[in-house]
Write an enzyme that holds these catalytic residues in place. Structure first.
Site, PDB file in Angstrom:
ATOM      1  CG  ASP A  85      -0.237  -0.016   2.535  1.00 15.04           C
ATOM      2  OD1 ASP A  85       0.720  -0.808   2.676  1.00 15.04           O
ATOM      3  OD2 ASP A  85      -0.627   0.744   3.449  1.00 15.04           O
ATOM      4  CD  GLU A 146       4.326   0.845   6.921  1.00 18.40           C
ATOM      5  OE1 GLU A 146       5.162   1.230   7.773  1.00 18.40           O
ATOM      6  OE2 GLU A 146       3.922   1.570   5.987  1.00 18.40           O
TER       7      GLU A 146
END
Length: 377
Positions: A85, A146
């Site tokens: 991400d 994350e």
């Protein structure tokens, strides 16, 4: 054959990295993360690995677990922990498109941390093509959350780490080529003010603005910053109509602490701000927290020493230092599993529209990871 002799092709690497960058994958877009997983999963399968797509949860996208063939398949080995991400919303590619300029390669998420994941995969791809066998099995675990503190996959990362002997986190290398051994704690907070609505034109005095109260709270929060524990507010949203006194406002705050004791004092101070004033309620709730990964732990230093020796063979000096930016290395390091972080590529501008990597570091860091995988036992 030494890892120094592996046949890496810089132009081929750059060509195959490009789809990773041009597949935008912001944390809050589960469908985009699923597309990113598809791109990476194909490359992993083409490299000869066994892939497993793990369904997403809590509104987040899927994760990808990648295992390479090995005589000791299933036994404790090396875990490469990375995330797919980025902080960049869909459409950022138009503002920071993929391009090569003066030894740099640009694109959203390229430094944090798609290129780092890519060079770790490329290292294993070349090792297998050369017919070499790593002393330990190698697993890649690539997750989707994350950048928001890993609320959905922390347990997955910790469990996978506990099944392995070492953890390598290819987050971006520091400016001086150093890696990270130890990270400070990161705590997130959700802030809310509940005001009293009224018409902003003919009944302004009857209202109590949630936005105004939040605005007064922000400098108070950030004013609590010290050398040992910092506080910042990075998101704020409130109100519905400009002609209405706002009845609600929401914000998000982040704090960093060097020790667990500093963290708990900071948490207590933040939660202690909750209360009511002038008919407006201020509510603070604790969000995702990354634990302190204490720097200088013997198991981490021993792993660093092995990595530094490999770097020396490649012609660069690998320093180490603790870092204030959180990563999933916080979790594995806090568990006491030997962890080395920020082994990824060199670059600058992460989380900005100037995000880029140094092109030459792709080859260097691919060889570096190959050296790690072939050395650790």
């Amino acid at each position: 054959m030494s890892f120094l002799d592996l046949d890496f092709d810089n132009e081929d690497m750059i060509r195959r990295l490009r789809p990773w960058i041009e597949t935008e994958s912001p944390t809050f877009d589960a469908a985009a993360l699923a597309r990113m997983v598809d791109v990476v999963a194909f490359d992993c399968a083409a490299a000869g690995a066994t892939i497993e797509v793990i369904p997403g949860r809590m509104g987040c996208g899927p994760s990808l677990r990648v295992k390479f063939p090995h005589p000791d398949f299933g036994k404790p080995g090396i875990l490469v922990s990375g995330h797919l991400d980025t902080v960049h919303p869909i459409g950022t590619l138009a503002q920071n498109p993929w391009r090569r300029e003066e030894g740099r390669i640009y694109g959203p998420g390229i430094q944090d941390m798609k290129a780092g994941n890519f060079v770790a995969l490329e290292a294993m791809r070349r090792i297998m093509r050369a017919g070499l066998v790593t002393p330990l099995p190698v697993t890649l675990l690539l997750t989707p959350d994350e950048e928001i503190g890993t609320p959905a996959t922390r347990g997955l990362i910790e469990q996978e780490a506990l099944l392995n002997r070492y953890v390598v986190v290819p987050e971006p290398a520091l400016k001086d080529q150093s890696c990270v051994i130890g990270r400070y704690a990161i705590a997130r907070y959700n802030l809310e003010t509940r005001g009293v609505p009224s018409h902003a034109g003919w009944a302004l005095k009857d209202g109590r603005s949630a936005i105004a109260t939040m605005a007064r709270k922000i400098p108070l929060i950030e004013g609590m910053t010290s050398d040992d524990c910092t506080f910042s507010v990075g998101v704020i949203r409130g109100g519905t109509w400009v002609n209405c006194v706002s009845s609600s406002c929401f914000a998000e705050a982040l704090s960093m602490a060097k020790t667990d004791e500093d963290l708990e004092r900071g948490v207590a101070a933040m939660l202690g701000l909750s209360g009511s004033e002038n008919d407006v309620e201020f509510i603070v709730t604790r969000g995702v927290t990354r634990p302190v990964w204490k720097p200088g732990q013997p198991q981490d230093i021993a792993l660093y020493d092995r990595a530094a020796g490999i770097a020396t063979q490649l012609g660069f000096t690998l320093g180490h230092q603790p870092s204030g930016g959180g990563s999933d290395g916080n979790f594995t390091g806090a568990l006491g599993i030997p962890t080395i972080d920020s082994t990824g590529v060199l670059g600058a501008g992460l989380h900005t529209l100037n995000e880029h990597i140094i092109e030459s570091s792709l080859l260097e860091r691919a060889r570096f990871h190959a050296g790690l995988f072939l050395d650790l036992n």
